[in-house]
Scaffold this active site. Structure first.
Site, PDB file in Angstrom:
ATOM      1  N   CYS A  42     -14.437  -9.055 -11.365  1.00  0.00           N
ATOM      2  CA  CYS A  42     -12.996  -9.354 -11.394  1.00  0.00           C
ATOM      3  C   CYS A  42     -12.357  -9.146 -12.762  1.00  0.00           C
ATOM      4  O   CYS A  42     -11.354  -8.439 -12.884  1.00  0.00           O
ATOM      5  CB  CYS A  42     -12.759 -10.794 -10.938  1.00  0.00           C
ATOM      6  SG  CYS A  42     -13.211 -11.122  -9.217  1.00  0.00           S
ATOM      7  N   HIS A  89      -7.075 -14.105 -14.509  1.00  0.00           N
ATOM      8  CA  HIS A  89      -8.494 -13.928 -14.840  1.00  0.00           C
ATOM      9  C   HIS A  89      -8.721 -13.069 -16.085  1.00  0.00           C
ATOM     10  O   HIS A  89      -9.740 -12.389 -16.209  1.00  0.00           O
ATOM     11  CB  HIS A  89      -9.257 -13.334 -13.644  1.00  0.00           C
ATOM     12  CG  HIS A  89     -10.631 -13.946 -13.496  1.00  0.00           C
ATOM     13  ND1 HIS A  89     -11.527 -13.545 -12.529  1.00  0.00           N
ATOM     14  CD2 HIS A  89     -11.267 -14.925 -14.185  1.00  0.00           C
ATOM     15  CE1 HIS A  89     -12.637 -14.246 -12.614  1.00  0.00           C
ATOM     16  NE2 HIS A  89     -12.502 -15.087 -13.626  1.00  0.00           N
TER      17      HIS A  89
END
Length: 437
Positions: free
Chosen positions: A44, A98
């Site tokens: 991610c 993120h």
């Protein structure tokens, strides 16, 4: 999307096969371009870093999911949000970031005028209701939060990101994004909306409005939800009269989820995210821009998410940094079919900070393999795979000897990449800016 595998959508062979049709997204595919060889990073954080900066994540210290207290993009990095903002765009980020959760590392520190969403991942939504967690034993453990901020402000915690909030957050992301689009459309400046949804990262929990709606389980309910929310965004663009002036892109950050209870599907490819297999690297990519991107077009040319930055920058009249290596290439002429070929024919495959191989044209040369992110790593001395003859990367031994010539172009790509890293040493993971942030 987050961990939406190649095979989930109807236009990529899924839909009904996964329990729910995806008519709005399938229509989007028919109204624009569908890529069958759009590639991303294996995790991610590096995937979002590559998208935002147009640079290989190893260069920016973001090659893996967080492993240090301070992580993510340093403010010295230039994001597409910052570049478009400098060019006069109103910018908004709605969803999972993120790329940093400490002071100086939020979206509004990287060129976005406003942000709503979660700073990290959905894993943490398990913690608040888990009977396995005792905060007295871990007193300094903080919950994940749904947050918001505007440029120049300190981000605010809105609510604990527990399982209930996890099921509802994509509805809120959609509402915030639509509000941003409507407000931006009423102004004179162009806008850029980055909408990184949280589904289908585990836990895959549909909104109450969709829970049980298909009768085929949570995964099918989520597919129906994704399709509906995408349709709402498209309807907003069309209702405001912005259809012909808006490039609308739908894609995913990674290949499918690997945890069995919530496992996704990579369609014809093998592997999950956290691997170097095609199931990890290839994800859906749809682009609609009437009058520019041809309707119903399909291409199997190699494109990488790093290419999004320079392509959007050219469209928006924004600057691409010239003081650092940029790994992305401008693909506007290819997307508009002014040329048939992509401006990219290769890239180096990373899983975390380790090189797994090189993808070049219809070939892969790999040093390592994992079946899923949980599997044991197998090492090879340069294995060659033809992705047209062997899309699941299983039959390579049957034609290995006649294909060793592929080592020459693939090792050349790798050597040039490694030379660039020596000339421009990468940022160390966990490094901070000059002011300590």
């Amino acid at each position: 999307m987050d961990n939406l595998g190649y095979g989930e959508l109807g236009c990529y062979g899924g839909g009904l096969l996964r329990g729910a049709p995806t008519p709005r997204i399938d229509r989007l595919a028919m109204e624009g371009l569908r890529l069958t060889n759009f590639n991303v990073e294996a995790q991610c954080t590096p995937s979002r870093s590559a998208l935002m900066t147009g640079r290989c994540p190893i260069r920016t210290g973001t090659g893996t999911v967080p492993g240090t207290p301070v992580y993510g993009l340093m403010r010295s990095e230039v994001t597409i949000g910052r570049s478009l903002s400098d060019a006069g765009y109103v910018t908004g980020c709605f969803g999972k970031w993120h790329l940093g959760h400490t002071k100086g590392r939020f979206p509004t520190d990287h060129g976005f005028d406003e942000w709503f969403g979660i700073p990290n991942s959905s894993d943490g939504s398990h913690w608040p209701s888990s009977d396995l967690l005792d905060l007295e034993d871990v007193p300094d453990l903080d919950y994940e939060y749904v947050m918001e901020s505007r440029r120049g402000e300190t981000p605010r915690n809105l609510r604990v990101y527990d399982l209930e909030a996890r099921s509802r957050v994509d509805r809120e992301i959609t509402d915030r994004a639509i509000d941003f689009i409507e407000q931006s459309a009423a102004g004179e400046a162009p806008f850029f909306a980055y909408i990184p949804y949280t589904q289908t990262h585990y836990p895959v929990l549909p909104h109450p409005d969709f829970r049980g709606s298909t009768g085929k389980g949570h995964w099918a309910d989520i597919l129906a939800q994704i399709d509906a929310y995408t349709g709402e965004l498209l309807d907003t663009i069309d209702r405001l009269g912005l259809r012909d002036d808006t490039l609308f892109i739908f894609t995913s950050d990674n290949g499918p989820e690997m945890i069995p209870q919530w496992a996704g599907w990579a369609g014809p490819w093998r592997g999950t995210y956290f691997t170097g297999l095609e199931g990890s690297l290839r994800v859906p990519f749809l682009a609609r821009w009437p009058g520019h991107v041809p309707a119903g077009a399909v291409s199997n040319e190699i494109v990488h998410e790093m290419d999004v930055f320079p392509t959007l920058a050219r469209i928006g009249g924004a600057a691409v940094p010239d003081d650092r290596p940029m790994d992305g290439v401008d693909q506007l002429d290819f997307l508009t079919f002014a040329q048939e070929k992509s401006n990219r024919e290769s890239f180096v495959i990373y899983v975390g900070n380790k090189i797994y191989g090189v993808k070049w044209r219809d070939w892969k040369m790999t040093f390592r393999e994992q079946a899923t992110g949980f599997s044991e790593v197998q090492n090879f001395n340069g294995r060659i795979v033809n992705l047209l003859l062997d899309p699941r990367e299983e039959l390579w031994q049957t034609y290995a000897h006649e294909c060793y010539w592929v080592l020459k172009p693939t090792l050349k790509v790798l050597a040039e990449h490694q030379k660039s890293l020596r000339q421009h040493p990468p940022v160390r993971a966990g490094a901070v800016d000059e002011d300590g942030l």
